[in-house]
Motif scaffolding. Structure first.
Motif, PDB file in Angstrom:
ATOM      1  N   UNK A 132     -39.653  54.438 -17.438  1.00 37.99           N
ATOM      2  CA  UNK A 132     -39.763  54.803 -16.021  1.00 37.99           C
ATOM      3  C   UNK A 132     -39.577  53.571 -15.123  1.00 37.99           C
TER       4      UNK A 132
ATOM      5  N   UNK B 248     -33.087  43.238  -5.746  1.00 40.28           N
ATOM      6  CA  UNK B 248     -33.163  42.300  -4.625  1.00 40.28           C
ATOM      7  C   UNK B 248     -34.122  42.804  -3.551  1.00 40.28           C
ATOM      8  N   UNK B 249     -34.066  44.115  -3.291  1.00 40.17           N
ATOM      9  CA  UNK B 249     -34.922  44.698  -2.248  1.00 40.17           C
ATOM     10  C   UNK B 249     -36.387  44.604  -2.649  1.00 40.17           C
ATOM     11  N   UNK B 250     -36.676  44.997  -3.896  1.00 40.30           N
ATOM     12  CA  UNK B 250     -38.059  44.946  -4.364  1.00 40.30           C
ATOM     13  C   UNK B 250     -38.556  43.507  -4.373  1.00 40.30           C
TER      14      UNK B 250
ATOM     15  N   UNK C  37     -37.664  51.126 -15.781  1.00 45.37           N
ATOM     16  CA  UNK C  37     -36.222  50.886 -15.747  1.00 45.37           C
ATOM     17  C   UNK C  37     -35.556  51.833 -14.767  1.00 45.37           C
ATOM     18  N   UNK C  38     -35.991  53.097 -14.808  1.00 45.06           N
ATOM     19  CA  UNK C  38     -35.445  54.076 -13.864  1.00 45.06           C
ATOM     20  C   UNK C  38     -35.674  53.634 -12.431  1.00 45.06           C
ATOM     21  N   UNK C  39     -36.850  53.029 -12.218  1.00 48.40           N
ATOM     22  CA  UNK C  39     -37.203  52.603 -10.872  1.00 48.40           C
ATOM     23  C   UNK C  39     -36.174  51.627 -10.317  1.00 48.40           C
ATOM     24  N   UNK C  40     -35.685  50.747 -11.195  1.00 53.30           N
ATOM     25  CA  UNK C  40     -34.732  49.759 -10.710  1.00 53.30           C
ATOM     26  C   UNK C  40     -33.362  50.362 -10.427  1.00 53.30           C
ATOM     27  N   UNK C  41     -33.179  51.634 -10.838  1.00 53.11           N
ATOM     28  CA  UNK C  41     -31.936  52.287 -10.442  1.00 53.11           C
ATOM     29  C   UNK C  41     -32.025  52.720  -8.988  1.00 53.11           C
ATOM     30  N   UNK C  42     -33.238  53.141  -8.552  1.00 51.52           N
ATOM     31  CA  UNK C  42     -33.351  53.612  -7.169  1.00 51.52           C
ATOM     32  C   UNK C  42     -33.733  52.509  -6.182  1.00 51.52           C
ATOM     33  N   UNK C  43     -34.538  51.535  -6.621  1.00 57.54           N
ATOM     34  CA  UNK C  43     -34.831  50.406  -5.727  1.00 57.54           C
ATOM     35  C   UNK C  43     -34.087  49.193  -6.253  1.00 57.54           C
ATOM     36  N   UNK C  44     -33.127  48.668  -5.477  1.00 54.17           N
ATOM     37  CA  UNK C  44     -32.415  47.487  -5.959  1.00 54.17           C
ATOM     38  C   UNK C  44     -33.382  46.339  -6.209  1.00 54.17           C
TER      39      UNK C  44
ATOM     40  N   UNK D  38     -35.594  46.556 -22.478  1.00 55.71           N
ATOM     41  CA  UNK D  38     -34.787  47.681 -22.969  1.00 55.71           C
ATOM     42  C   UNK D  38     -33.973  47.288 -24.190  1.00 55.71           C
TER      43      UNK D  38
END
Lengths: 327, 505
Positions: free
Chosen positions: A160, A171-173, A162-169, A202
């Motif tokens: 999950x 750099x942004x986080x 890892x999935x998060x980094x698909x929706x929040x870039x 991963x």
């Protein structure tokens, strides 16, 4: 590999048959352990070797020139003090005839020695990058190994994340967290280190997932080895290649990420400096004083490039399937 | 398949929601929104603070505020978004709608170009492993990998835009430059073509001579300020496109497929003249309709002429027809370049995402967009080009070593079919998973790029929000980029499923 063309005369001289076999074995080449093979392949990788030399040179230059903390370096000027601007602050470095001059990288608009500033920035960027590399490798390996071996909740959390980094870039986080952590070198290193480990985790998980089904793991289980021992002694040593390569590439990512954050203003704050911050500060003076812009960028590029080439060399050394197979 | 897509949508929605909670929490705790006011000397300080607290609901805990935001944002499902107000009290909805278009255009364009170019570079360097071409691509990819985005962007601004604008004011190409360009692309073409020395030399010679001739002629007729393709060049370029599609499918072996391509070209040439008046003042719907009918025509031609190779013939027909349509459109676009130059003066823009109150016609508006988009798109493409080409090369090399490749080769499949049908399709499977991660990466890159180029896009919205500890603009940014990433991810998953049937369970 090398089928030695022994002269037929050797047979006639030798009367002891055991000796001839030994000699044959000896002639068929030295045998290497896994580690030696990897090392040999790595040392033969020309791009990686050049990169290693350049990276070591840059690191030594950055840390010895202006010194670390209380230890003074051999370069007389400090990155904090300014002096009068000479010749519009042009760089005095010349390659032919070779001369370093007073301010090899020039001076900024208030007369600070730019060489000292860039060296300070390089120190900071390298510190952040290597700390991030070590930290994220430790976290990534631990989480990835646990997720792959025990499955269950560790795996669920990892996937999950890892999935998060698909929706929040990333750099942004990183920008949001870095802003809260507040602009010191170690704050920066910790923030990035706790964010960039998912990729490595991963990869390790994938490797562990396939390794745990292998016979030698079953054998270890059968003789009663504990989970910890199986992971540490049997599984992780087999993933060392993946880990080292990924750690190297993480360092390159961290350098670029740190400089991008500094450029946006969420990175290392003044009076301390970093390469990204230097570019950000001086990007408007590109037309009047281009050297203020060129040097830090070149240093970021050189560091990231050498680290990437090192990673590539290591990958070829650990996994020679994709390279020109020599041994 | 439907079930697969639905499951993916459900998971994505969950991830999107979890991400929003995390981001909201982090932004709210990233600083003190009242900090600026606390230090102010204004006499009505208390009053201002009270007003801001009231507007941003600062007296509520963060989860209550998040709940309010989520309540408004979830109305997006019924197409009535309410993303709240920002710190200054202005509506975030308006801001996001203004920012969204240019940013998404930028990121999507960069993704598509990077995938196409990156995959092509990767495949070529894998097929030509250990040649000068492979080493060059590898080195260039590593440099791109290691390039700080903002640094490259500033350089491009200087050398790409300002120098080009100076040049276009009085365009002429010197003989030396012409020669250098011809030699460079000649070497490039010969490196791609491969083969023995004679073939390489021939490719080099032909490419260099053709390029040299074209540049000299273009220079003589002042093509740079009054460009056009004309029917001749449109036909030539479409024929090149046709041979590309032939190469991907059956080669010259199958006469019927070849005939399909030829007929398509002939039909295209007739349509080229017929359609000119229609293209004078079109709109986007007309262009879309024309593109759709082009596909139909190409497909129908392929279906009826193709015979046993219907599928290949339809691919060639559609591909050729689309290329012809594109070049016809592009020809029209080029003829309007002069008009655009008259309006714009210095065409390539270094600041901003669109000229305000731009009054040109349809084509000139496209030019305006493209010249604004050009530099940021190049920068963003560079970022992901490197990873696509490296991953494609790796996965292509892996595929080329598989046993089924040897089997196919031993039963007499030609190298071309082997590479395009057997290897490429399988090599593309792992690439689809990278697309998802890369898209997020690109959005991050876009935040930086937009700042260098002074766009008032999503990146600016995000930064302003974060600097002011103002969650609503940041969340609006997240809502758009996150949804775009999820959609992109979904497309990648569907592509994965269609490339690898085992995944469709």
């Amino acid at each position: 590999m090398s089928e030695n063309n022994q002269e037929p005369s050797s047979h006639s001289v030798v009367d002891d048959s055991d000796f001839s076999i030994e000699k044959k074995l000896d002639f068929s080449g030295k045998s290497y352990s896994q580690g030696e093979l990897v090392r040999r392949r790595f040392f033969r990788h020309r791009a990686a070797m050049i990169s290693l030399a350049v990276l070591v040179f840059v690191t030594l230059l950055a840390f010895t020139s202006i010194g670390v903390g209380p230890i003074p370096g051999w370069w007389g000027k400090s990155y904090l003090n300014s002096s009068s601007v000479i010749n519009a602050g042009r760089p005095t470095l010349s390659l032919w005839p070779f001369a370093i001059g007073e301010n090899p990288f020039g001076q900024d608009n208030v007369g600070k020695d730019y060489f000292a500033l860039v060296m300070r920035g390089t120190q900071r960027s390298l510190t952040v990058a290597f700390t991030v590399g070590i930290l994220s490798t430790l976290i990534g390996t631990a989480v990835g190994a646990a997720a792959g071996y025990f499955r269950g909740w560790t795996e669920a959390i990892l996937m999950r994340m890892t999935d998060l980094f698909i929706v929040i870039p990333l750099l942004v986080l990183a920008a949001v967290v870095a802003k809260a952590a507040g602009g010191t070198v170690w704050g920066m290193a910790l923030v990035l280190g706790f964010l960039v480990w998912t990729g490595l985790a991963r990869l390790v998980r994938g490797e562990v997932l396939s390794l745990r089904e292998r016979e030698f793991v079953t054998a270890a289980e059968a003789i009663g080895a504990s989970s910890g021992r199986i992971l540490m002694k049997h599984i992780l040593p087999n993933t060392i290649g993946t880990i080292i390569v990924s750690a190297t590439l993480t360092i390159a990512t961290a350098i670029l990420l740190e400089s991008a954050l500094s450029f946006l203003g969420y990175g290392i704050q003044a009076p301390d400096t970093s390469l990204g911050q230097l570019i950000s500060t001086y990007q408007t003076s590109f037309l009047s004083r281009p050297w203020l812009f060129w040097w830090p960028g070149m240093f970021i590029l050189v560091i990231a490039l050498t680290v990437n080439f090192l990673g590539d060399g290591l990958r070829d050394a650990f996994d020679p399937r994709q390279s020109r197979g020599e041994d | 398949m439907l079930q697969f897509v639905l499951r993916r949508i459900a998971i994505s929605a969950l991830v999107l929601w979890a991400g929003s909670v995390l981001l909201y929490f982090l932004v709210v705790n990233s600083g003190d929104p009242l900090d600026e006011l606390r230090q102010s000397q204004a006499t009505n300080r208390e009053q201002q603070m009270a007003a801001l607290t009231e507007r941003m609901n600062l007296d509520e805990p963060w989860y209550v505020r998040y709940g309010m935001w989520l309540g408004g944002a979830s109305k997006c499902l019924i197409l009535a978004c309410d993303l709240g107000v920002d710190r200054g009290g202005s509506d975030v909805n308006t801001a996001i709608v203004a920012a969204m278009g240019s940013s998404l255009r930028l990121v999507t364009l960069a993704t598509v170009i990077a995938i196409v170019l990156g995959v092509a570079m990767g495949v070529l360097s894998a097929i030509r492993q250990y040649t000068a071409f492979d080493y060059t691509v590898t080195f260039v990819a590593f440099v791109f990998f290691s390039l700080p985005v903002f640094w490259a962007a500033v350089l491009l601004k200087q050398y790409g835009a300002i120098e080009f604008n100076n040049w276009i004011a009085d365009p002429s190409v010197s003989l030396v430059t012409t020669l250098l360009i011809a030699i460079f692309f000649g070497l490039f073409a010969s490196a791609i073509a491969g083969g023995d020395t004679r073939r390489r030399g021939l490719t080099f010679g032909i490419t260099a001579v053709i390029l040299f001739a074209f540049i000299t002629i273009f220079d003589a007729i002042d093509w740079w300020v009054q460009p056009a393709l004309g029917p001749g060049l449109v036909l030539l370029l479409s024929a090149i496109a046709m041979s590309f599609f032939l190469m991907l499918t059956t080669g010259l072996r199958d006469k019927k497929v070849l005939i399909t391509g030829g007929v398509t070209l002939a039909v295209g040439l007739v349509v080229y003249f017929v359609i000119q008046p229609v293209l004078e003042e079109p709109n986007w719907w007309l262009i879309l309709a024309l593109a759709a009918s082009t596909i139909v025509v190409g497909g129908v031609l392929g279906y009826f002429i193709g015979g046993f190779e219907k599928r290949a013939a339809m691919t060639v027909g559609i591909g050729t027809a689309l290329s012809f349509g594109f070049y016809t459109f592009f020809d029209k676009l080029l003829t309007n370049w002069g008009g655009y130059l008259d309006i714009a003066g210095r065409p390539i823009s270094t600041i901003g995402s669109g000229t305000p109150n731009f009054g040109g016609n349809f084509y000139e508006t496209i030019w305006d967009w493209s010249t604004q988009l050009l530099l940021p798109t190049i920068v963003l493409t560079i970022i992901s080009l490197a990873s696509y080409s490296r991953y494609t090369r790796g996965s292509m090399l892996e595929t080329l070593q598989q046993d089924y490749m040897r089997t196919a080769r031993s039963k007499g499949v030609s190298e071309r079919v082997l590479n395009t049908r057997h290897a490429l399709r399988n090599a593309l499977i792992p690439i689809t998973t990278i697309v998802a991660f890369d898209f997020a990466n690109l959005i991050g890159g876009a935040v930086v790029t937009e700042r260098v180029f002074g766009w008032t896009g999503m990146g600016a919205l995000f930064q302003a929000g974060l600097d002011a500890v103002d969650p609503n603009p940041v969340m609006a940014f997240y809502l758009v980029t996150g949804t775009a990433a999820v959609v992109m991810n979904m497309l990648a998953d569907i592509a994965y499923a269609s490339l690898d049937p085992r995944i469709r369970r």
